[in-house]
Design a protein around this motif. Structure first.
Motif, PDB file in Angstrom:
ATOM      1  N   ALA A 152       4.135   5.781  31.543  1.00  0.00           N
ATOM      2  CA  ALA A 152       4.850   7.050  31.729  1.00  0.00           C
ATOM      3  C   ALA A 152       3.880   8.209  31.945  1.00  0.00           C
ATOM      4  CB  ALA A 152       5.756   7.319  30.531  1.00  0.00           C
ATOM      5  N   ILE A 153       2.802   8.257  31.162  1.00  0.00           N
ATOM      6  CA  ILE A 153       1.819   9.333  31.325  1.00  0.00           C
ATOM      7  C   ILE A 153       1.176   9.256  32.707  1.00  0.00           C
ATOM      8  CG2 ILE A 153      -0.386  10.247  30.507  1.00  0.00           C
ATOM      9  CD1 ILE A 153       0.447   9.424  27.685  1.00  0.00           C
ATOM     10  N   ALA A 154       0.825   8.039  33.147  1.00  0.00           N
ATOM     11  CA  ALA A 154       0.235   7.880  34.476  1.00  0.00           C
ATOM     12  C   ALA A 154       1.196   8.347  35.563  1.00  0.00           C
ATOM     13  CB  ALA A 154      -0.163   6.424  34.702  1.00  0.00           C
ATOM     14  N   ARG A 155       2.454   8.019  35.420  1.00  0.00           N
ATOM     15  CA  ARG A 155       3.448   8.456  36.415  1.00  0.00           C
ATOM     16  C   ARG A 155       3.584   9.974  36.428  1.00  0.00           C
ATOM     17  NH1 ARG A 155       9.045   6.391  35.700  1.00  0.00           N
ATOM     18  NH2 ARG A 155       9.278   7.492  37.685  1.00  0.00           N
ATOM     19  N   LEU A 156       3.570  10.582  35.260  1.00  0.00           N
ATOM     20  CA  LEU A 156       3.657  12.039  35.208  1.00  0.00           C
ATOM     21  C   LEU A 156       2.479  12.677  35.946  1.00  0.00           C
ATOM     22  CD1 LEU A 156       4.826  12.438  31.523  1.00  0.00           C
ATOM     23  CD2 LEU A 156       6.024  13.391  33.503  1.00  0.00           C
ATOM     24  N   ILE A 157       1.302  12.110  35.787  1.00  0.00           N
ATOM     25  CA  ILE A 157       0.115  12.644  36.441  1.00  0.00           C
ATOM     26  C   ILE A 157       0.200  12.476  37.957  1.00  0.00           C
ATOM     27  CG2 ILE A 157      -2.363  12.217  36.777  1.00  0.00           C
ATOM     28  CD1 ILE A 157      -2.471  11.640  33.725  1.00  0.00           C
ATOM     29  N   LEU A 158       0.746  11.348  38.398  1.00  0.00           N
ATOM     30  CA  LEU A 158       0.667  10.971  39.807  1.00  0.00           C
ATOM     31  C   LEU A 158       1.898  11.314  40.633  1.00  0.00           C
ATOM     32  CD1 LEU A 158      -0.977   7.460  39.281  1.00  0.00           C
ATOM     33  CD2 LEU A 158      -2.122   9.551  40.034  1.00  0.00           C
TER      34      LEU A 158
END
Length: 244
Positions: free
Chosen positions: A215-221
């Motif tokens: 989820a954190i990676a998706r928020l960043i990307l």
């Protein structure tokens, strides 16, 4: 642009770094000199490893580290040992959030930096006036008095809410709140909610660390997901969120 990850040697931080590497992201990480890191991180051209205690980094040094970064993620937490819970630094997460934000502000980037903080479902989003039972309020009050990591989590999110706010020229933020953390090998179905759908004390859900990292990676990307949640504190549960 790169992503700076702090807390990268932790259980969730390692998974986040792997998620970002798999997406082709260039990453910098700040880890303790004694940290044990995965072998496959060695000589990875997309990964810069900075061996230094986060508490010893000045604002000027952090500003330099962030000079070519477009996003920041903090997966910092306290080790579940006597020293980790009761020893110093007691405000590790809050002090690091403050350091990062001051360094970003010093750089004054033209495009706001995305800042994702891993927090906890036991911390209320006071901007939302989230309802909490009397019993949970009592337990949380005791945790605040007796267990330093809890007020540290509260203060770190409060800094983003109060000091950075919703209309900062240089920083946009999301505080991701998992419930009971568990270990799973693969990403599974999960959901983000504006507020808790259950009591973190008396009826907790569960969230796998790899789902938090995903989820954190998706928020960043992902711009669309970021714009949905920026300035908020989404709670993340596994889709089958029952404990046990």
């Amino acid at each position: 642009m790169k992503t700076l990850v702090v807390g990268a040697s932790g259980a969730t931080g390692k998974l986040l770094v792997d998620q970002l590497l798999a997406a082709g992201q260039h990453i910098k990480i700040v880890v303790r000199p004694t940290s044990i890191l995965p072998d496959h991180w060695n000589n990875n051209k997309h990964l810069v490893i900075i061996h230094k205690h986060i508490t010893e980094i000045t604002i000027e040094e952090m500003a330099e580290m962030l000079s070519d970064c477009g996003s920041v993620a903090s997966c910092l937490g306290h080790n579940l040992t006597w020293k980790g819970i009761f020893g110093k630094p007691r405000k590790l997460v809050a002090d690091t959030v403050t350091l990062l934000c001051k360094a970003i502000t010093k750089n004054a980037p033209q495009t706001p930096i995305r800042f994702v903080l891993m927090n906890t479902a036991g911390n209320r989003n006071k901007d939302m006036n989230e309802p909490v039972s009397m019993g949970q309020s009592v337990v949380i009050g005791l945790l605040r008095l007796l267990l330093p990591p809890h007020p540290d989590n509260e203060k770190s999110a409060d800094y983003l809410r109060k000091e950075i706010g919703q209309h900062n020229d240089h920083i946009e933020w999301v505080a991701v709140r998992p419930d009971t953390l568990i270990n799973e090998e693969e990403v599974s179905e999960y959901a983000l909610h504006q507020s808790p759908t259950r009591s973190a004390i008396f009826n907790p859900g569960k969230t796998s660390r790899i789902n938090v990292a995903h989820a954190i990676a998706r928020l960043i990307l992902e711009d669309k997901l970021w714009n949905t949640w920026k300035g908020q504190m989404p709670v993340i549960y596994n889709e089958n969120g029952q404990v046990g």
